[in-house]
Scaffold this motif. Structure first.
Motif, PDB file in Angstrom:
ATOM      1  N   TRP A  21       0.716  13.894  -0.237  1.00  0.00           N
ATOM      2  CA  TRP A  21       0.707  12.521   0.244  1.00  0.00           C
ATOM      3  C   TRP A  21       1.680  11.638  -0.531  1.00  0.00           C
ATOM      4  O   TRP A  21       2.327  10.767   0.051  1.00  0.00           O
ATOM      5  CB  TRP A  21      -0.707  11.952   0.143  1.00  0.00           C
ATOM      6  CG  TRP A  21      -1.670  12.625   1.067  1.00  0.00           C
ATOM      7  CD1 TRP A  21      -2.697  13.464   0.731  1.00  0.00           C
ATOM      8  CD2 TRP A  21      -1.687  12.523   2.496  1.00  0.00           C
ATOM      9  NE1 TRP A  21      -3.346  13.897   1.853  1.00  0.00           N
ATOM     10  CE2 TRP A  21      -2.755  13.330   2.966  1.00  0.00           C
ATOM     11  CE3 TRP A  21      -0.915  11.854   3.429  1.00  0.00           C
ATOM     12  CZ2 TRP A  21      -3.062  13.470   4.301  1.00  0.00           C
ATOM     13  CZ3 TRP A  21      -1.210  11.987   4.760  1.00  0.00           C
ATOM     14  CH2 TRP A  21      -2.278  12.779   5.193  1.00  0.00           C
TER      15      TRP A  21
ATOM     16  N   ASP B 133       0.829   4.067  -3.034  1.00  0.00           N
ATOM     17  CA  ASP B 133       0.502   5.465  -2.744  1.00  0.00           C
ATOM     18  C   ASP B 133       1.659   6.404  -3.048  1.00  0.00           C
ATOM     19  O   ASP B 133       1.446   7.599  -3.271  1.00  0.00           O
ATOM     20  CB  ASP B 133       0.098   5.612  -1.280  1.00  0.00           C
ATOM     21  CG  ASP B 133      -1.308   5.106  -1.021  1.00  0.00           C
ATOM     22  OD1 ASP B 133      -2.015   4.816  -2.013  1.00  0.00           O
ATOM     23  OD2 ASP B 133      -1.704   4.987   0.147  1.00  0.00           O
TER      24      ASP B 133
ATOM     25  N   PRO C 299      -8.051   6.076  -1.144  1.00  0.00           N
ATOM     26  CA  PRO C 299      -6.617   6.017  -0.821  1.00  0.00           C
ATOM     27  C   PRO C 299      -6.006   4.650  -1.091  1.00  0.00           C
ATOM     28  O   PRO C 299      -4.799   4.546  -1.310  1.00  0.00           O
ATOM     29  CB  PRO C 299      -6.586   6.358   0.675  1.00  0.00           C
ATOM     30  CG  PRO C 299      -7.852   7.094   0.935  1.00  0.00           C
ATOM     31  CD  PRO C 299      -8.865   6.501   0.001  1.00  0.00           C
ATOM     32  N   TRP C 300      -6.828   3.592  -1.047  1.00  0.00           N
ATOM     33  CA  TRP C 300      -6.293   2.244  -1.251  1.00  0.00           C
ATOM     34  C   TRP C 300      -6.445   1.760  -2.692  1.00  0.00           C
ATOM     35  O   TRP C 300      -6.200   0.604  -2.989  1.00  0.00           O
ATOM     36  CB  TRP C 300      -6.990   1.275  -0.301  1.00  0.00           C
ATOM     37  CG  TRP C 300      -8.488   1.335  -0.386  1.00  0.00           C
ATOM     38  CD1 TRP C 300      -9.296   0.693  -1.266  1.00  0.00           C
ATOM     39  CD2 TRP C 300      -9.353   2.122   0.441  1.00  0.00           C
ATOM     40  NE1 TRP C 300     -10.598   1.017  -1.050  1.00  0.00           N
ATOM     41  CE2 TRP C 300     -10.671   1.892   0.001  1.00  0.00           C
ATOM     42  CE3 TRP C 300      -9.134   2.998   1.512  1.00  0.00           C
ATOM     43  CZ2 TRP C 300     -11.765   2.511   0.593  1.00  0.00           C
ATOM     44  CZ3 TRP C 300     -10.228   3.605   2.089  1.00  0.00           C
ATOM     45  CH2 TRP C 300     -11.520   3.361   1.649  1.00  0.00           C
TER      46      TRP C 300
ATOM     47  N   TRP D  38       0.828  -1.206   0.000  1.00  0.00           N
ATOM     48  CA  TRP D  38       0.000   0.000   0.000  1.00  0.00           C
ATOM     49  C   TRP D  38       0.863   1.257   0.000  1.00  0.00           C
ATOM     50  O   TRP D  38       0.553   2.246  -0.690  1.00  0.00           O
ATOM     51  CB  TRP D  38      -0.910  -0.031   1.231  1.00  0.00           C
ATOM     52  CG  TRP D  38      -1.886   1.096   1.312  1.00  0.00           C
ATOM     53  CD1 TRP D  38      -2.863   1.406   0.418  1.00  0.00           C
ATOM     54  CD2 TRP D  38      -1.961   2.073   2.357  1.00  0.00           C
ATOM     55  NE1 TRP D  38      -3.567   2.515   0.846  1.00  0.00           N
ATOM     56  CE2 TRP D  38      -3.032   2.939   2.028  1.00  0.00           C
ATOM     57  CE3 TRP D  38      -1.249   2.288   3.527  1.00  0.00           C
ATOM     58  CZ2 TRP D  38      -3.392   4.013   2.835  1.00  0.00           C
ATOM     59  CZ3 TRP D  38      -1.615   3.350   4.335  1.00  0.00           C
ATOM     60  CH2 TRP D  38      -2.664   4.194   3.983  1.00  0.00           C
ATOM     61  N   THR D  39       1.975   1.237   0.725  1.00  0.00           N
ATOM     62  CA  THR D  39       2.889   2.376   0.742  1.00  0.00           C
ATOM     63  C   THR D  39       3.513   2.601  -0.626  1.00  0.00           C
ATOM     64  O   THR D  39       3.628   3.741  -1.097  1.00  0.00           O
ATOM     65  CB  THR D  39       3.994   2.157   1.790  1.00  0.00           C
ATOM     66  OG1 THR D  39       3.400   1.947   3.076  1.00  0.00           O
ATOM     67  CG2 THR D  39       4.924   3.349   1.861  1.00  0.00           C
TER      68      THR D  39
ATOM     69  N   LYS E  45       1.293   8.047  -6.622  1.00  0.00           N
ATOM     70  CA  LYS E  45       0.091   8.827  -6.918  1.00  0.00           C
ATOM     71  C   LYS E  45       0.366  10.318  -6.725  1.00  0.00           C
ATOM     72  O   LYS E  45       1.311  10.716  -6.052  1.00  0.00           O
ATOM     73  CB  LYS E  45      -1.057   8.421  -5.989  1.00  0.00           C
ATOM     74  CG  LYS E  45      -1.513   6.979  -6.122  1.00  0.00           C
ATOM     75  CD  LYS E  45      -2.634   6.701  -5.134  1.00  0.00           C
ATOM     76  CE  LYS E  45      -3.106   5.266  -5.188  1.00  0.00           C
ATOM     77  NZ  LYS E  45      -4.171   4.991  -4.206  1.00  0.00           N
TER      78      LYS E  45
ATOM     79  N   PHE F  87      -5.535  11.010  -4.732  1.00  0.00           N
ATOM     80  CA  PHE F  87      -5.901  10.816  -3.328  1.00  0.00           C
ATOM     81  C   PHE F  87      -7.265  11.426  -3.026  1.00  0.00           C
ATOM     82  O   PHE F  87      -8.058  10.856  -2.281  1.00  0.00           O
ATOM     83  CB  PHE F  87      -4.836  11.439  -2.417  1.00  0.00           C
ATOM     84  CG  PHE F  87      -3.659  10.552  -2.174  1.00  0.00           C
ATOM     85  CD1 PHE F  87      -3.712   9.536  -1.231  1.00  0.00           C
ATOM     86  CD2 PHE F  87      -2.489  10.721  -2.893  1.00  0.00           C
ATOM     87  CE1 PHE F  87      -2.618   8.710  -1.007  1.00  0.00           C
ATOM     88  CE2 PHE F  87      -1.392   9.903  -2.672  1.00  0.00           C
ATOM     89  CZ  PHE F  87      -1.458   8.900  -1.723  1.00  0.00           C
TER      90      PHE F  87
END
Length: 281
Positions: free
Chosen positions: A246, A35, A48-49, A31-32, A38, A43
């Motif tokens: 993010w 993200d 977010p996932w 997941w990190t 992106k 976001f």
């Protein structure tokens, strides 16, 4: 993997638990990574996932490396981690060697004090530690942080190495003395190289702990130029109250996670074998 479990139902349950545990550990890392690829629009408009859209935002890594000066903080973390590990290794090895090979009155009590100190939370001594380092003029200096980290990891190193040194034959020391070596020569040329498995284990564990350490870094370092990676990640997170980035934040997290992950994956077997080798011998 051989588990020694013969009951099929129990074996299935065992593997199911391992699978769930693996997913719970691997998913946050995946997941990190996703993200980190992106931009802010993905976001805000998507979940977010969710998976990142094409083209992937690889610029997040170069942006956080240059704009947030991660190159500087990476070097700071590297210097502190290597310096603390080397100093802790040599101090713990010398102490363990004396306790194991040259017992004296009270040496057993001293060893128990070292080992029992591992049960005391390090955070309890932060306030007196700060005043001590301030009186020594070691605040905002990497050498001060190195001293603190090295001393805090002495107990674990002594605990592991005492078993190694006790397991080595005394004839090696006697032969070294006959050849004209001093006590220091015997230690550095004979005994220390033979304790390599234990040294590797201690070094890996220390690297993992020091690289990820945050609390001491915030107490002893308040100069932004001397920040380590975990401290800078916390600073980035606070800045998110005023501007939202993010993608770079997750990219910065990966700069912190990936090095220790690689170290652990490469040396994980040596960690387990090194801890048990001294005890088995």
């Amino acid at each position: 993997m051989e588990t020694g479990i013969r009951n099929p139902a129990v074996k299935i349950a065992f593997y199911a638990i391992l699978l769930l545990w693996s997913v719970s550990v691997i998913y946050p890392l995946i997941w990190t990574v996703l993200d980190a690829l992106k931009n802010n629009e993905q976001f805000f408009l998507g979940a977010p996932w969710s998976l990142p859209k094409i083209p992937l935002i690889w610029d997040n890594f170069s942006y956080v490396w240059k704009h947030y000066h991660f190159d500087r903080y990476f070097v700071n973390s590297f210097i502190i981690t290597v310096g603390s590990t080397l100093l802790g290794l040599i101090l713990s090895a010398m102490t363990a060697y004396v306790l194991a090979r040259y017992p004296f009155k009270g040496s057993g009590v001293l060893y128990l004090l070292y080992v029992s100190s591992m049960m005391i939370p390090f955070i309890l001594g932060l306030i007196p530690l700060f005043f001590l380092m301030n009186s020594l003029h070691l605040i905002n200096k990497p050498i001060g942080v190195i001293f603190v980290y090295a001393s805090s990891l002495l107990a674990f190193g002594i605990f592991v190495l005492v078993g190694f040194f006790k397991s080595l034959p005394k004839e090696l020391e006697e032969a070294s003395v006959i050849d004209g070596a001093s006590h220091f020569g015997t230690f550095f040329r004979v005994m220390l190289p033979l304790s390599q498995p234990g040294l590797i284990t201690i070094a890996i564990v220390n690297v993992l702990n020091i690289w990820n350490e945050y609390i001491v870094g915030t107490i002893l370092i308040n100069d932004p130029r001397q920040y380590t990676l975990p401290v800078e990640i916390a600073v980035m997170q606070k800045e998110m109250q005023y501007r939202t980035e993010w993608g770079p934040l997750f990219a910065g997290l990966l700069f912190t996670i990936v090095p220790v992950l690689i170290v652990y994956m490469v040396f994980q077997r040596k960690i387990a074998s090194g801890i048990t080798a001294g005890a088995v011998k």
